[in-house]
Design an enzyme around this catalytic site. Structure first.
Site, PDB file in Angstrom:
ATOM      1  N   HIS A  22      49.406  35.237  36.719  1.00 39.97           N
ATOM      2  CA  HIS A  22      50.719  36.130  36.203  1.00 39.97           C
ATOM      3  C   HIS A  22      51.013  35.656  35.014  1.00 39.97           C
ATOM      4  CE1 HIS A  22      50.941  37.822  40.501  1.00 39.97           C
ATOM      5  NE2 HIS A  22      50.434  36.621  40.841  1.00 39.97           N
ATOM      6  N   TYR A  76      49.095  29.206  46.839  1.00 35.04           N
ATOM      7  CA  TYR A  76      49.961  29.088  45.840  1.00 35.04           C
ATOM      8  C   TYR A  76      51.142  27.975  46.563  1.00 35.04           C
ATOM      9  CZ  TYR A  76      49.522  33.638  43.735  1.00 35.04           C
ATOM     10  OH  TYR A  76      48.960  34.842  42.821  1.00 35.04           O
ATOM     11  N   HIS A 113      43.453  35.632  39.414  1.00 34.52           N
ATOM     12  CA  HIS A 113      44.096  36.238  38.521  1.00 34.52           C
ATOM     13  C   HIS A 113      45.496  35.216  38.099  1.00 34.52           C
ATOM     14  CE1 HIS A 113      46.277  37.107  42.237  1.00 34.52           C
ATOM     15  NE2 HIS A 113      47.451  36.951  41.683  1.00 34.52           N
ATOM     16  N   TYR A 142      42.141  35.184  46.683  1.00 28.91           N
ATOM     17  CA  TYR A 142      42.594  35.064  48.112  1.00 28.91           C
ATOM     18  C   TYR A 142      42.970  36.331  48.910  1.00 28.91           C
ATOM     19  CZ  TYR A 142      47.050  36.017  45.694  1.00 28.91           C
ATOM     20  OH  TYR A 142      47.968  36.778  44.948  1.00 28.91           O
ATOM     21  N   ARG A 171      42.566  39.365  46.475  1.00 27.74           N
ATOM     22  CA  ARG A 171      42.998  39.741  45.234  1.00 27.74           C
ATOM     23  C   ARG A 171      41.860  39.014  44.138  1.00 27.74           C
ATOM     24  NH1 ARG A 171      47.344  40.356  42.769  1.00 27.74           N
ATOM     25  NH2 ARG A 171      45.856  41.754  41.549  1.00 27.74           N
TER      26      ARG A 171
END
Lengths: 205, 241
Positions: free
Chosen positions: B161, B107, B159, B146, B156
């Site tokens: 959000h 991120y 995905h 990640y 995870r």
């Protein structure tokens, strides 16, 4: 053949996660991408009414302020009118009534500037001045709804139909923002507690 | 007929607050029961957004943070679908915001320290307003899986959000979109906060070959459903009459 109900089902919620800022407040994540982020100006320059600041924290079950919370606020103007086509009446040019704030990464403090809303007429029932708050964060699976009321509206609060839904009078206190003054300006303090004896009241709306 | 109260949220298909396998929820979950509140005007209204609030480029994550002439690195995808309510009616003119990791699972956030590199041409957020049919679309890269600190070895699934408003504060929703076929979905403690397997399926975007742009971008489809509301068929008499 048997009749069918053809409703869809609401999409399930998932946590906003620790990096919610990237999507909803990218400046706080550390980069500049949009012409303008949304939700930083709730009342706009033309709103009537008392200019106030509201600040607080969101406290977890260990008693620590949560540092990755995002809150959204939704409120009426000083006349108790929402900036929404379904609500009769008009609001000042630039009044949105909606805001978005995040907590400080170091202290967990959040704050926003707005005007104090008026009492809201809900189809004949009068609700005391209040601000609806919606809280998301890592570890919160579905956004939490609560309401902020003002401690200096004791009379209106005592007749508010929503406050009076809360059976335990002690718990009603958790929805009251405490009034203080700083440099001649009205500041309300509203600490939200997710757990413990004085857990904030949350609503299933 | 006038629009009336919202259908009750189905708490048996929504995740509860306390889900111990997702450890962070333990100290962040309210323990007293929520107070059930029938829709008042404060919940039946909500912020209104317009095209002045967003720019056309905001929905193209391939280029909205890239240097001129460059593009984000990764599998090029279109994520598209409709925002509907539980009555299967489109929700037009509503704000949809997304954020995600880059193709390596990193991120762009000052708190993310995962060793996968930042992509200099990828910011990782986008936003758009649905059209008259409730339709939305974004162009982006498929995010990478990640690791995260939950169990010692938790990953995870890929995905994105998603945040969506609808017309009322009662419809406000944040969720996550997963991708068909990802074996990490079934193992994820965040996915599994949702008790109902059918509800989990609602979060899995499916490959949409018809919407794919040949030799260019692969497409996934995900419809989002916000709470529906009754029509007011009969007005109740005012108290005292």
């Amino acid at each position: 053949m048997r009749q069918q109900l053809e409703y869809l089902k609401e999409t399930p919620s998932q946590t906003a996660g620790p990096y919610v800022h990237i999507g909803l407040a990218p400046g706080a994540a550390g980069f500049d991408i949009y012409r303008q982020e949304l939700g930083w100006d709730i009342a706009g320059p033309n709103a009537k009414g008392e200019r106030i600041r509201i600040e607080g924290t969101v406290i977890d079950g260990m008693g620590s302020p949560i540092k990755d919370v995002l809150l959204e606020a939704w409120q009426a103007n000083a006349d108790g009118i929402y900036a929404h086509p379904e609500h009769k009446g008009s609001v000042e040019d630039g009044f949105k009534g909606w805001g978005r704030v995040i907590t400080d990464f170091e202290t967990g403090e959040w704050a926003f500037e707005t005007i104090k809303p008026g009492a809201v007429n809900d189809g004949g029932k009068v609700m005391a001045p209040h601000i609806s708050l919606w809280i998301v964060a890592r570890g919160i699976n579905i956004g939490l709804h609560t309401r902020l009321y003002f401690e200096d509206e004791a009379n209106a609060n005592s007749q508010d139909p929503v406050i009076n839904l809360i059976e335990w009078e002690k718990r009603r206190q958790t929805l009251l923002a405490r009034k203080t003054e700083r440099d001649g300006k009205t500041v309300y303090r509203f600490d939200i507690k997710l757990q413990g004896e004085d857990e904030t009241v949350f609503f299933d709306i | 007929m006038k629009p009336g109260p919202f259908y009750q949220r189905d708490r048996q298909s929504q995740p509860p607050a306390l889900t111990p396998n997702y450890k962070t929820s333990v100290s962040r979950s309210p323990q007293y029961s929520m107070i059930s509140l029938e829709t008042t005007v404060s919940e039946a209204t909500g912020p209104v957004f317009g095209h002045n609030d967003v720019d056309p480029l905001d929905q193209d994550l391939l280029t909205n943070y890239a240097k001129p002439g460059e593009s984000a690195i990764g599998e090029r995808i279109i994520l598209h679908g409709r925002v509907l309510d539980e009555n299967a009616k489109p929700v037009p003119n509503t704000l949809v915001e997304i954020w995600q990791a880059n193709a390596g699972g990193r991120y762009r956030h000052k708190k993310d320290t995962y060793l996968a590199p930042i992509d200099p041409n990828f910011g990782g957020c986008g936003r758009t307003i649905t059209d008259e049919d409730g339709y939305y679309y974004f162009r982006t890269v498929k995010p990478g899986a990640y690791p995260w600190r939950n169990w010692v070895n938790s990953w995870r699934p890929a995905h994105i959000h998603i945040s969506v408003f609808g017309t009322a504060f009662a419809q406000r929703l944040i969720t996550q979109c997963y991708f068909e076929g990802d074996p990490l979905i079934a193992k994820c403690p965040i996915v599994n906060t949702i008790p109902d397997p059918d509800a989990i399926e609602q979060l899995i975007a499916i490959l949409d070959l018809n919407a794919t742009i040949p030799l260019d971008t692969i497409a996934y489809k995900l419809d989002l459903v916000l709470r529906g509301r009754r029509s007011t068929l009969f007005e109740n008499r005012l108290e005292g009459n």
